[in-house]
Write a protein that holds these residues in place. Sequence first.
Motif, mmCIF file in Angstrom:
data_model
loop_
_atom_site.group_PDB
_atom_site.id
_atom_site.type_symbol
_atom_site.label_atom_id
_atom_site.label_comp_id
_atom_site.label_asym_id
_atom_site.label_seq_id
_atom_site.Cartn_x
_atom_site.Cartn_y
_atom_site.Cartn_z
ATOM 1 N N GLN A 169 0.828 -1.206 0.000
ATOM 2 C CA GLN A 169 0.000 0.000 0.000
ATOM 3 C C GLN A 169 0.864 1.259 0.000
ATOM 4 O O GLN A 169 0.450 2.291 -0.489
ATOM 5 C CB GLN A 169 -0.932 0.004 1.209
ATOM 6 N N TRP A 170 2.072 1.166 0.555
ATOM 7 C CA TRP A 170 2.963 2.332 0.580
ATOM 8 C C TRP A 170 3.396 2.725 -0.829
ATOM 9 O O TRP A 170 3.660 3.896 -1.099
ATOM 10 C CB TRP A 170 4.166 2.080 1.482
ATOM 11 N N VAL A 171 3.483 1.767 -1.756
ATOM 12 C CA VAL A 171 3.812 2.086 -3.147
ATOM 13 C C VAL A 171 2.713 2.946 -3.748
ATOM 14 O O VAL A 171 2.981 3.961 -4.400
ATOM 15 C CB VAL A 171 4.028 0.788 -3.965
ATOM 16 N N LEU A 172 1.464 2.541 -3.505
ATOM 17 C CA LEU A 172 0.340 3.341 -3.996
ATOM 18 C C LEU A 172 0.311 4.716 -3.326
ATOM 19 O O LEU A 172 0.002 5.723 -3.962
ATOM 20 C CB LEU A 172 -0.973 2.610 -3.749
ATOM 21 N N ALA A 173 0.622 4.758 -2.032
ATOM 22 C CA ALA A 173 0.657 6.045 -1.327
ATOM 23 C C ALA A 173 1.723 6.953 -1.934
ATOM 24 O O ALA A 173 1.514 8.166 -2.074
ATOM 25 C CB ALA A 173 0.918 5.826 0.159
ATOM 26 N N ALA A 174 2.863 6.391 -2.307
ATOM 27 C CA ALA A 174 3.920 7.186 -2.940
ATOM 28 C C ALA A 174 3.454 7.741 -4.285
ATOM 29 O O ALA A 174 3.762 8.886 -4.636
ATOM 30 C CB ALA A 174 5.178 6.341 -3.118
ATOM 31 N N MET A 175 2.690 6.949 -5.019
ATOM 32 C CA MET A 175 2.153 7.433 -6.293
ATOM 33 C C MET A 175 1.164 8.579 -6.053
ATOM 34 O O MET A 175 1.143 9.558 -6.803
ATOM 35 C CB MET A 175 1.513 6.287 -7.067
ATOM 36 N N GLY A 176 0.361 8.467 -5.012
ATOM 37 C CA GLY A 176 -0.547 9.558 -4.662
ATOM 38 C C GLY A 176 0.222 10.809 -4.277
ATOM 39 O O GLY A 176 -0.147 11.924 -4.663
ATOM 40 N N GLY A 177 1.306 10.625 -3.520
ATOM 41 C CA GLY A 177 2.162 11.758 -3.152
ATOM 42 C C GLY A 177 2.784 12.409 -4.377
ATOM 43 O O GLY A 177 2.926 13.640 -4.447
ATOM 44 N N ALA A 178 3.154 11.588 -5.360
ATOM 45 C CA ALA A 178 3.741 12.130 -6.595
ATOM 46 C C ALA A 178 2.716 12.966 -7.360
ATOM 47 O O ALA A 178 3.047 14.040 -7.880
ATOM 48 C CB ALA A 178 4.270 10.994 -7.458
ATOM 49 N N CYS A 179 1.475 12.509 -7.419
ATOM 50 C CA CYS A 179 0.414 13.295 -8.079
ATOM 51 C C CYS A 179 0.186 14.616 -7.354
ATOM 52 O O CYS A 179 0.018 15.665 -7.982
ATOM 53 C CB CYS A 179 -0.893 12.507 -8.112
ATOM 54 N N LEU A 180 0.206 14.554 -6.036
ATOM 55 C CA LEU A 180 0.037 15.752 -5.226
ATOM 56 C C LEU A 180 1.178 16.736 -5.495
ATOM 57 O O LEU A 180 0.952 17.934 -5.690
ATOM 58 C CB LEU A 180 -0.013 15.363 -3.753
ATOM 59 N N ALA A 181 2.400 16.228 -5.530
ATOM 60 C CA ALA A 181 3.568 17.080 -5.798
ATOM 61 C C ALA A 181 3.491 17.698 -7.194
ATOM 62 O O ALA A 181 3.816 18.876 -7.377
ATOM 63 C CB ALA A 181 4.844 16.265 -5.645
ATOM 64 N N LEU A 182 3.054 16.923 -8.168
ATOM 65 C CA LEU A 182 2.913 17.452 -9.526
ATOM 66 C C LEU A 182 1.903 18.588 -9.554
ATOM 67 O O LEU A 182 2.134 19.622 -10.194
ATOM 68 C CB LEU A 182 2.499 16.340 -10.491
ATOM 69 N N GLY A 183 0.792 18.422 -8.849
ATOM 70 C CA GLY A 183 -0.203 19.494 -8.789
ATOM 71 C C GLY A 183 0.366 20.756 -8.170
ATOM 72 O O GLY A 183 0.104 21.867 -8.643
ATOM 73 N N ILE A 184 1.173 20.612 -7.134
ATOM 74 C CA ILE A 184 1.791 21.779 -6.484
ATOM 75 C C ILE A 184 2.788 22.445 -7.415
ATOM 76 O O ILE A 184 2.819 23.675 -7.542
ATOM 77 C CB ILE A 184 2.443 21.354 -5.150
ATOM 78 N N VAL A 185 3.596 21.650 -8.101
ATOM 79 C CA VAL A 185 4.581 22.210 -9.047
ATOM 80 C C VAL A 185 3.866 22.969 -10.160
ATOM 81 O O VAL A 185 4.265 24.088 -10.526
ATOM 82 C CB VAL A 185 5.489 21.102 -9.628
ATOM 83 N N LEU A 186 2.812 22.395 -10.703
ATOM 84 C CA LEU A 186 2.061 23.079 -11.757
ATOM 85 C C LEU A 186 1.459 24.387 -11.251
ATOM 86 O O LEU A 186 1.458 25.401 -11.966
ATOM 87 C CB LEU A 186 0.943 22.171 -12.282
ATOM 88 N N ALA A 187 0.973 24.387 -10.025
ATOM 89 C CA ALA A 187 0.365 25.605 -9.478
ATOM 90 C C ALA A 187 1.407 26.689 -9.246
ATOM 91 O O ALA A 187 1.149 27.875 -9.489
ATOM 92 C CB ALA A 187 -0.348 25.283 -8.171
ATOM 93 N N VAL A 188 2.601 26.306 -8.786
ATOM 94 C CA VAL A 188 3.643 27.284 -8.471
ATOM 95 C C VAL A 188 4.270 27.868 -9.731
ATOM 96 O O VAL A 188 4.507 29.067 -9.828
ATOM 97 C CB VAL A 188 4.718 26.645 -7.556
ATOM 98 N N GLU A 189 4.534 27.008 -10.708
ATOM 99 C CA GLU A 189 5.207 27.484 -11.919
ATOM 100 C C GLU A 189 4.294 28.304 -12.806
ATOM 101 O O GLU A 189 4.768 29.134 -13.570
ATOM 102 C CB GLU A 189 5.775 26.298 -12.692
ATOM 103 N N GLY A 190 2.999 28.075 -12.733
ATOM 104 C CA GLY A 190 2.062 28.865 -13.510
ATOM 105 C C GLY A 190 2.101 28.525 -14.985
ATOM 106 O O GLY A 190 2.913 27.728 -15.442
ATOM 107 N N PRO A 191 1.210 29.173 -15.760
ATOM 108 C CA PRO A 191 1.122 28.856 -17.186
ATOM 109 C C PRO A 191 2.294 29.468 -17.970
ATOM 110 O O PRO A 191 2.835 30.495 -17.600
ATOM 111 C CB PRO A 191 -0.201 29.491 -17.605
#
Length: 178
Positions: free
Chosen positions: A24-46
């Motif tokens: 389950q920790w592998v899946l949790a890491a994938m969820g964390g990666a999606c969360l991090a990607l969303g934060i990176v996209l929000a910070v860097e902007g269009p």
Amino acid sequence: MTHAPRPENGASQVWTGRASNRMQWVLAAMGGACLALGIVLAVEGPGPTAGLAPLVMSVVGCLAVGLLVLFGTVAFTHVRVRVDREAVDVRCGHIGVPRRRIPLAEVSGAQLAPWISPRSWGGWGYRWRPEKGTAVVVRRGPGVVIDLGGGHCFTVTVDDAEGAVRTIRELLGLASSR
């Protein structure tokens, strides 16, 4: 990892057990990666040629998927089960949520399920199947099927399921002899 049941405070009619699933920790890491990607996209902007709508949809989508996967999997990395004279208490994850407390007065029996598979329940987690009842499945292997009467059952995967079944049956015998 197998955890043997242990009596608590010298009480012979208390059983505790647990089961865990490190995958389950592998899946949790994938969820964390999606969360991090969303934060990176929000910070860097269009970028100069990108529109705002696709960016917002990407950020919201990554954050939502990341949070759902992260918290949905961390909640089911392990399960703790406690059987005592009052109830069967099932708690999931590190904070004990979701939780199911079944008063012993509502239990009409218990039996060993020698092999429970996430595939037969539709995956890991808190599950419901009309023909089987409700279950907490955190790994493959043995578990306890608790008969709630009226055709309703609650199933949980746990190490030393035989000990849990034996304790529930003993407690039901004590309850009926009073």
